[in-house]
Design an enzyme around this catalytic site. Sequence first.
Site, mmCIF file in Angstrom:
data_model
loop_
_atom_site.group_PDB
_atom_site.id
_atom_site.type_symbol
_atom_site.label_atom_id
_atom_site.label_comp_id
_atom_site.label_asym_id
_atom_site.label_seq_id
_atom_site.Cartn_x
_atom_site.Cartn_y
_atom_site.Cartn_z
ATOM 1 N N SER A 131 0.817 -1.223 0.000
ATOM 2 C CA SER A 131 0.000 0.000 0.000
ATOM 3 C C SER A 131 0.843 1.263 0.000
ATOM 4 O O SER A 131 1.902 1.335 0.627
ATOM 5 C CB SER A 131 -0.866 -0.007 1.259
ATOM 6 O OG SER A 131 -1.427 1.265 1.470
ATOM 7 N N GLU A 133 0.176 3.668 1.703
ATOM 8 C CA GLU A 133 0.241 4.114 3.105
ATOM 9 C C GLU A 133 1.637 3.894 3.682
ATOM 10 O O GLU A 133 2.031 4.577 4.620
ATOM 11 C CB GLU A 133 -0.763 3.331 3.956
ATOM 12 C CG GLU A 133 -2.154 3.911 3.971
ATOM 13 C CD GLU A 133 -2.247 5.247 4.700
ATOM 14 O OE1 GLU A 133 -2.823 6.188 4.102
ATOM 15 O OE2 GLU A 133 -1.748 5.370 5.830
ATOM 16 N N TYR A 154 -1.536 0.096 10.622
ATOM 17 C CA TYR A 154 -1.835 -0.539 9.333
ATOM 18 C C TYR A 154 -0.604 -0.460 8.425
ATOM 19 O O TYR A 154 -0.179 -1.466 7.840
ATOM 20 C CB TYR A 154 -3.036 0.158 8.676
ATOM 21 C CG TYR A 154 -3.253 -0.215 7.223
ATOM 22 C CD1 TYR A 154 -3.935 -1.375 6.873
ATOM 23 C CD2 TYR A 154 -2.764 0.592 6.187
ATOM 24 C CE1 TYR A 154 -4.137 -1.721 5.534
ATOM 25 C CE2 TYR A 154 -2.953 0.252 4.854
ATOM 26 C CZ TYR A 154 -3.641 -0.905 4.532
ATOM 27 O OH TYR A 154 -3.828 -1.250 3.209
HETATM 28 P P1 NAP Z 1 -11.473 -4.693 1.479
HETATM 29 O O1 NAP Z 1 -12.619 -4.327 0.581
HETATM 30 O O2 NAP Z 1 -11.463 -4.195 2.879
HETATM 31 O O3 NAP Z 1 -11.409 -6.303 1.489
HETATM 32 C C1 NAP Z 1 -10.647 -6.980 2.442
HETATM 33 C C2 NAP Z 1 -10.856 -8.465 2.250
HETATM 34 O O4 NAP Z 1 -10.091 -9.171 3.230
HETATM 35 C C3 NAP Z 1 -12.324 -8.937 2.433
HETATM 36 O O5 NAP Z 1 -12.583 -9.950 1.522
HETATM 37 C C4 NAP Z 1 -12.301 -9.483 3.849
HETATM 38 O O6 NAP Z 1 -13.303 -10.448 4.095
HETATM 39 C C5 NAP Z 1 -10.930 -10.152 3.842
HETATM 40 N N1 NAP Z 1 -10.445 -10.449 5.195
HETATM 41 C C6 NAP Z 1 -10.229 -9.595 6.221
HETATM 42 N N2 NAP Z 1 -9.782 -10.264 7.291
HETATM 43 C C7 NAP Z 1 -9.711 -11.581 6.950
HETATM 44 C C8 NAP Z 1 -9.340 -12.767 7.629
HETATM 45 N N3 NAP Z 1 -8.917 -12.757 8.901
HETATM 46 N N4 NAP Z 1 -9.381 -13.939 6.956
HETATM 47 C C9 NAP Z 1 -9.806 -13.997 5.676
HETATM 48 N N5 NAP Z 1 -10.183 -12.889 4.965
HETATM 49 C C10 NAP Z 1 -10.135 -11.710 5.606
HETATM 50 O O7 NAP Z 1 -10.092 -4.263 0.821
HETATM 51 P P2 NAP Z 1 -9.765 -3.835 -0.703
HETATM 52 O O8 NAP Z 1 -10.015 -2.377 -0.847
HETATM 53 O O9 NAP Z 1 -10.388 -4.799 -1.624
HETATM 54 O O10 NAP Z 1 -8.186 -4.011 -0.711
HETATM 55 C C11 NAP Z 1 -7.584 -5.275 -1.013
HETATM 56 C C12 NAP Z 1 -6.176 -5.302 -0.435
HETATM 57 O O11 NAP Z 1 -5.406 -4.249 -0.992
HETATM 58 C C13 NAP Z 1 -6.093 -5.110 1.081
HETATM 59 O O12 NAP Z 1 -5.006 -5.879 1.529
HETATM 60 C C14 NAP Z 1 -5.778 -3.634 1.248
HETATM 61 O O13 NAP Z 1 -5.104 -3.410 2.479
HETATM 62 C C15 NAP Z 1 -4.874 -3.417 0.043
HETATM 63 N N6 NAP Z 1 -4.866 -2.062 -0.515
HETATM 64 C C16 NAP Z 1 -6.045 -1.449 -0.823
HETATM 65 C C17 NAP Z 1 -6.014 -0.199 -1.411
HETATM 66 C C18 NAP Z 1 -7.286 0.515 -1.790
HETATM 67 O O14 NAP Z 1 -7.223 1.728 -2.023
HETATM 68 N N7 NAP Z 1 -8.399 -0.183 -1.912
HETATM 69 C C19 NAP Z 1 -4.774 0.423 -1.680
HETATM 70 C C20 NAP Z 1 -3.602 -0.254 -1.366
HETATM 71 C C21 NAP Z 1 -3.653 -1.512 -0.794
HETATM 72 P P3 NAP Z 1 -14.776 -10.029 4.592
HETATM 73 O O15 NAP Z 1 -15.539 -9.645 3.346
HETATM 74 O O16 NAP Z 1 -15.273 -11.275 5.233
HETATM 75 O O17 NAP Z 1 -14.617 -8.872 5.531
HETATM 76 O O1 G4F Z 2 -10.643 6.696 2.579
HETATM 77 P P1 G4F Z 2 -9.649 6.597 3.658
HETATM 78 O O2 G4F Z 2 -10.067 5.936 4.918
HETATM 79 O O3 G4F Z 2 -8.385 5.881 3.021
HETATM 80 P P2 G4F Z 2 -6.847 5.773 3.471
HETATM 81 O O4 G4F Z 2 -6.664 6.035 4.907
HETATM 82 O O5 G4F Z 2 -6.050 6.612 2.534
HETATM 83 O O6 G4F Z 2 -6.555 4.228 3.229
HETATM 84 C C1 G4F Z 2 -6.992 3.567 2.050
HETATM 85 O O7 G4F Z 2 -6.006 3.687 1.058
HETATM 86 C C2 G4F Z 2 -4.761 3.035 1.368
HETATM 87 C C3 G4F Z 2 -3.821 3.285 0.182
HETATM 88 O O8 G4F Z 2 -3.153 4.508 0.367
HETATM 89 C C4 G4F Z 2 -5.027 1.560 1.562
HETATM 90 F F1 G4F Z 2 -3.866 0.913 1.815
HETATM 91 C C5 G4F Z 2 -5.989 1.362 2.713
HETATM 92 O O9 G4F Z 2 -6.282 -0.034 2.828
HETATM 93 C C6 G4F Z 2 -7.279 2.104 2.399
HETATM 94 O O10 G4F Z 2 -7.891 1.479 1.301
HETATM 95 O O11 G4F Z 2 -9.105 8.052 4.045
HETATM 96 C C7 G4F Z 2 -8.573 8.931 3.074
HETATM 97 C C8 G4F Z 2 -8.339 10.295 3.710
HETATM 98 C C9 G4F Z 2 -7.549 10.203 5.024
HETATM 99 O O12 G4F Z 2 -6.571 11.209 5.045
HETATM 100 C C10 G4F Z 2 -8.595 10.483 6.100
HETATM 101 O O13 G4F Z 2 -8.086 11.113 7.267
HETATM 102 O O14 G4F Z 2 -9.603 10.858 4.039
HETATM 103 C C11 G4F Z 2 -9.527 11.419 5.341
HETATM 104 N N1 G4F Z 2 -10.868 11.475 5.930
HETATM 105 C C12 G4F Z 2 -11.509 12.610 6.298
HETATM 106 N N2 G4F Z 2 -12.683 12.321 6.844
HETATM 107 C C13 G4F Z 2 -11.654 10.423 6.240
HETATM 108 C C14 G4F Z 2 -12.800 10.950 6.817
HETATM 109 N N3 G4F Z 2 -11.485 9.092 6.064
HETATM 110 C C15 G4F Z 2 -12.485 8.272 6.477
HETATM 111 N N4 G4F Z 2 -12.360 6.927 6.287
HETATM 112 N N5 G4F Z 2 -13.629 8.743 7.074
HETATM 113 C C16 G4F Z 2 -13.834 10.083 7.267
HETATM 114 O O15 G4F Z 2 -14.851 10.497 7.805
#
Ligand code: NAP
Ligand code: G4F
Length: 358
Positions: A131, A133, A154
Amino acid sequence: MKKALITGITGQDGSYLTEFLLAKGYEVHGIIRRASTFNSQRLDHLYRDPHNGDDVRLYLHYGDIGSSGNLSDLIRQVQPDEIYHLAAQSHVRVSFDLPDYTGDVTGLSTVRILEAIRRADSHARFYQASSSEMFGSASPPQHEETPFEPQSPYAAAKLYAYWVTRNYRDGYGLYACNGILFNHESPRRGETFVTRKITRAVAAIVAGRQQHLYLGNLDARRDWGYAPDYVEAMWLMLQQEQAEDFVIGTGEAHSVRELLDEAFGYVGLDWNQYVRIDEKYYRPTEVDYLLADPQKAFARLKWQPRVHFRELVRIMVDADLELAGLAAPGEGRSILEERYDGWHRWQDQVASMEKGTR
Ligand code: NAP
Ligand code: G4F
């Protein structure tokens, strides 16, 4: 027929990746958690019942990446060519409340799977969902050589997973790579991430069901892309001659404030009248500015994002308006999706596959 095993298949990315791989002709196996209610809504449109004699290429297995449990057995049984490790506790704010749980599920799970691959003598190629992050407070733009400065439990957990992936690549010769993905969103995004929280609120406000939207830091800047584009990058990383790590993003960043301008502006509303600040959404340490420098992926993977910020926000608002039972403003959805050629091509492929025509 190639076989893929996906952890986190029920999540946003897992569901898009499953569609993408099925359309490419893969047999797809996914690990899901046993839950007391259905947790596979994002996959339901892909499920086929073997009892109906359907062509089944999607298989779900119970498991939990919090324990090594049956991982080795599953890898031996399925014999996957590719493993995509997407499962995680993926919410940054929540990781401050559940730091050790996040360390276990988001960090240690990676070594559980790598070790299971090694012990099973598997030839599977491994993708780690790293990520942006991890860059934390490092100055933008961030690329593969930017030093990491994690700002949350995280991010620290993801950093462990990143390094152990590299360690198994260097030490044991596994084809293992890190996709360092910047934020990517979609109508399937979890409801508590900021983009979806905003687009759902816009729809609820238009529908007259919500009056205010409570948010945290509006000044944070993120490089927001479209999830279907990003799962293609995951796949491309596993098709290279050598395993390497890649940064994936759009190269364009916007603040939460700009996101509000775009989302509320699209339906003709002024967000200042609806948005309130609630400090409970602040993080003890914030990541202020994430902006990808994805030049390596552009050059080596020949990958490019198709959807950019404005379209992304509109796709999400339109989808949430539709979910709320409201029409999209001025046919917005169909116009936007027509512009996204890849989406249509892909949907057609999935549809014809489902009808058994290819
Ligand atoms: P997400 O929607 O939160 O999906 C997370 C998945 O992990 C769900 O299928 C969840 O299952 C499963 N999971 C959580 N805990 C588990 C456990 N103990 N055993 C088995 N499965 C488990 O995340 P996403 O946005 O698709 O992201 C996919 C991956 O990319 C994650 O690793 C995230 O950290 C990483 N990532 C995401 C972003 C982004 O912007 N989306 C960016 C960078 C990296 P349930 O449905 O049962 O909860
Ligand atoms: O949407 P966010 O919660 O995403 P964040 O923290 O960037 O993390 C996501 O992206 C990562 C990749 O860079 C992934 F690895 C991670 O798994 C996840 O998918 O927050 C985005 C921004 C933050 O700066 C947060 O402080 O939005 C700001 N924010 C402001 N108000 C909020 C809120 N975020 C959330 N979730 N909820 C609020 O009310």
